[in-house]
Scaffold this motif. Sequence first.
Motif, PDB file in Angstrom:
ATOM      1  N   LEU A   1       1.566  -7.442  14.139  1.00 27.97           N
ATOM      2  CA  LEU A   1       1.270  -8.440  13.110  1.00 27.97           C
ATOM      3  C   LEU A   1       1.905  -8.075  11.771  1.00 27.97           C
ATOM      4  CD1 LEU A   1      -2.474  -9.146  13.957  1.00 27.97           C
ATOM      5  CD2 LEU A   1      -0.512 -10.624  14.385  1.00 27.97           C
ATOM      6  N   VAL A   2       1.887  -6.794  11.441  1.00 28.03           N
ATOM      7  CA  VAL A   2       2.477  -6.348  10.171  1.00 28.03           C
ATOM      8  C   VAL A   2       3.987  -6.550  10.179  1.00 28.03           C
ATOM      9  CG1 VAL A   2       2.971  -4.282   8.797  1.00 28.03           C
ATOM     10  CG2 VAL A   2       0.643  -4.774   9.502  1.00 28.03           C
ATOM     11  N   VAL A   3       4.639  -6.227  11.285  1.00 31.44           N
ATOM     12  CA  VAL A   3       6.094  -6.404  11.351  1.00 31.44           C
ATOM     13  C   VAL A   3       6.453  -7.888  11.238  1.00 31.44           C
ATOM     14  CG1 VAL A   3       8.098  -6.222  12.887  1.00 31.44           C
ATOM     15  CG2 VAL A   3       6.583  -4.278  12.595  1.00 31.44           C
ATOM     16  N   GLY A   4       5.715  -8.752  11.926  1.00 31.05           N
ATOM     17  CA  GLY A   4       5.973 -10.190  11.826  1.00 31.05           C
ATOM     18  C   GLY A   4       5.759 -10.714  10.418  1.00 31.05           C
ATOM     19  N   THR A   5       4.690 -10.251   9.788  1.00 35.59           N
ATOM     20  CA  THR A   5       4.409 -10.675   8.410  1.00 35.59           C
ATOM     21  C   THR A   5       5.478 -10.171   7.450  1.00 35.59           C
ATOM     22  OG1 THR A   5       2.061 -10.600   8.938  1.00 35.59           O
ATOM     23  CG2 THR A   5       2.647 -10.692   6.612  1.00 35.59           C
TER      24      THR A   5
ATOM     25  N   ALA B   1      -5.490  -0.912  19.146  1.00 33.24           N
ATOM     26  CA  ALA B   1      -5.630  -1.752  17.960  1.00 33.24           C
ATOM     27  C   ALA B   1      -4.494  -1.500  16.975  1.00 33.24           C
ATOM     28  CB  ALA B   1      -6.978  -1.511  17.291  1.00 33.24           C
ATOM     29  N   GLU B   2      -4.038  -0.252  16.908  1.00 37.62           N
ATOM     30  CA  GLU B   2      -2.909   0.079  16.033  1.00 37.62           C
ATOM     31  C   GLU B   2      -1.674  -0.727  16.424  1.00 37.62           C
ATOM     32  OE1 GLU B   2      -1.922   4.200  16.031  1.00 37.62           O
ATOM     33  OE2 GLU B   2      -3.933   4.817  15.438  1.00 37.62           O
ATOM     34  N   ARG B   3      -1.405  -0.811  17.722  1.00 39.43           N
ATOM     35  CA  ARG B   3      -0.215  -1.539  18.184  1.00 39.43           C
ATOM     36  C   ARG B   3      -0.295  -3.022  17.848  1.00 39.43           C
ATOM     37  NH1 ARG B   3       0.065   0.799  24.119  1.00 39.43           N
ATOM     38  NH2 ARG B   3      -2.098   1.043  23.573  1.00 39.43           N
ATOM     39  N   ILE B   4      -1.459  -3.603  18.026  1.00 38.76           N
ATOM     40  CA  ILE B   4      -1.628  -5.026  17.702  1.00 38.76           C
ATOM     41  C   ILE B   4      -1.411  -5.253  16.207  1.00 38.76           C
ATOM     42  CG2 ILE B   4      -3.291  -6.911  17.606  1.00 38.76           C
ATOM     43  CD1 ILE B   4      -4.500  -5.739  20.191  1.00 38.76           C
TER      44      ILE B   4
ATOM     45  N   THR C   1       9.308  -7.460  -4.362  1.00 35.75           N
ATOM     46  CA  THR C   1       9.639  -7.145  -2.973  1.00 35.75           C
ATOM     47  C   THR C   1       9.042  -5.812  -2.553  1.00 35.75           C
ATOM     48  OG1 THR C   1      11.702  -8.370  -3.207  1.00 35.75           O
ATOM     49  CG2 THR C   1      11.530  -6.885  -1.333  1.00 35.75           C
ATOM     50  N   VAL C   2       9.182  -4.801  -3.384  1.00 41.91           N
ATOM     51  CA  VAL C   2       8.643  -3.473  -3.045  1.00 41.91           C
ATOM     52  C   VAL C   2       7.125  -3.503  -2.988  1.00 41.91           C
ATOM     53  CG1 VAL C   2       8.420  -1.098  -3.879  1.00 41.91           C
ATOM     54  CG2 VAL C   2      10.640  -2.229  -3.924  1.00 41.91           C
ATOM     55  N   MET C   3       6.493  -4.070  -3.986  1.00 41.94           N
ATOM     56  CA  MET C   3       5.027  -4.113  -4.008  1.00 41.94           C
ATOM     57  C   MET C   3       4.479  -4.967  -2.860  1.00 41.94           C
ATOM     58  SD  MET C   3       4.035  -2.145  -6.207  1.00 41.94           S
ATOM     59  CE  MET C   3       4.152  -1.454  -7.802  1.00 41.94           C
ATOM     60  N   GLY C   4       5.121  -6.083  -2.583  1.00 42.10           N
ATOM     61  CA  GLY C   4       4.682  -6.934  -1.485  1.00 42.10           C
ATOM     62  C   GLY C   4       4.837  -6.253  -0.137  1.00 42.10           C
ATOM     63  N   SER C   5       5.947  -5.543   0.057  1.00 40.06           N
ATOM     64  CA  SER C   5       6.154  -4.827   1.316  1.00 40.06           C
ATOM     65  C   SER C   5       5.122  -3.728   1.509  1.00 40.06           C
ATOM     66  CB  SER C   5       7.561  -4.236   1.355  1.00 40.06           C
ATOM     67  OG  SER C   5       8.521  -5.256   1.370  1.00 40.06           O
TER      68      SER C   5
ATOM     69  N   LEU D   1       0.026  -1.871   4.257  1.00 34.29           N
ATOM     70  CA  LEU D   1      -1.253  -1.175   4.081  1.00 34.29           C
ATOM     71  C   LEU D   1      -2.196  -1.291   5.285  1.00 34.29           C
ATOM     72  CD1 LEU D   1      -2.809   0.536   2.046  1.00 34.29           C
ATOM     73  CD2 LEU D   1      -3.752  -1.574   1.114  1.00 34.29           C
ATOM     74  N   PRO D   2      -2.367  -2.454   5.909  1.00 39.35           N
ATOM     75  CA  PRO D   2      -3.244  -2.517   7.087  1.00 39.35           C
ATOM     76  C   PRO D   2      -2.786  -1.609   8.229  1.00 39.35           C
ATOM     77  CG  PRO D   2      -2.798  -4.711   6.302  1.00 39.35           C
ATOM     78  CD  PRO D   2      -1.932  -3.791   5.516  1.00 39.35           C
ATOM     79  N   SER D   3      -1.493  -1.465   8.385  1.00 39.39           N
ATOM     80  CA  SER D   3      -0.975  -0.582   9.430  1.00 39.39           C
ATOM     81  C   SER D   3      -1.320   0.875   9.130  1.00 39.39           C
ATOM     82  CB  SER D   3       0.534  -0.757   9.550  1.00 39.39           C
ATOM     83  OG  SER D   3       1.036   0.009  10.611  1.00 39.39           O
ATOM     84  N   LEU D   4      -1.234   1.249   7.875  1.00 39.26           N
ATOM     85  CA  LEU D   4      -1.591   2.619   7.495  1.00 39.26           C
ATOM     86  C   LEU D   4      -3.084   2.876   7.653  1.00 39.26           C
ATOM     87  CD1 LEU D   4       0.627   2.964   4.297  1.00 39.26           C
ATOM     88  CD2 LEU D   4       1.069   3.905   6.562  1.00 39.26           C
TER      89      LEU D   4
END
Length: 104
Positions: A59-63, A52-55, A30-34, A39-42
Motif C-alpha cells: 500500500l505504501v509503494v502504491g501510494t 501485515a508488514e508486506r500488505i 516532495t521530501v516531506m510527503g514521501s 511512516l506507516p511502513s516504518l
Amino acid sequence: MSEWLRKLPGYQVYEPGLERKVLHQLPQFTVMGSLAIALPSLLARLLLSPKAERIIDILVVGTEIFFLGMVLTLAIAALIVMLAKGPAYVADAYPLTESDRPVK
C-alpha cells in the motif's frame, strides 16, 4: 540569431504568481510527503507481524507512486504557466495561398 528571437512589440509582462511559489516549495513538499507516506511502513516494522508488514509495504509503494505522479503533474502545470507568462516573440510570416481575401 537575434532576428529569430525578436520580442513582439507591445507585449504585456505579467507578475510572477503562485506558480513560482509552487516551484520553489516543490522539493521540500516532495521530501516531506514521501517521508510521511513511508511512516506507516516504518511503524509496521516495529509493531506488526511480517504478513501485515508486506500488505502495508504494498500500500505504501502504491501510494508513493501516486504521490510522485501528482507532484510531477503539479510541476509540469506550474512550468507551463511560468512559460505562458513569459515574453511573446514575433512569429514567422506564413503566406496563405487559399485565403478569403484576394492577394493585392
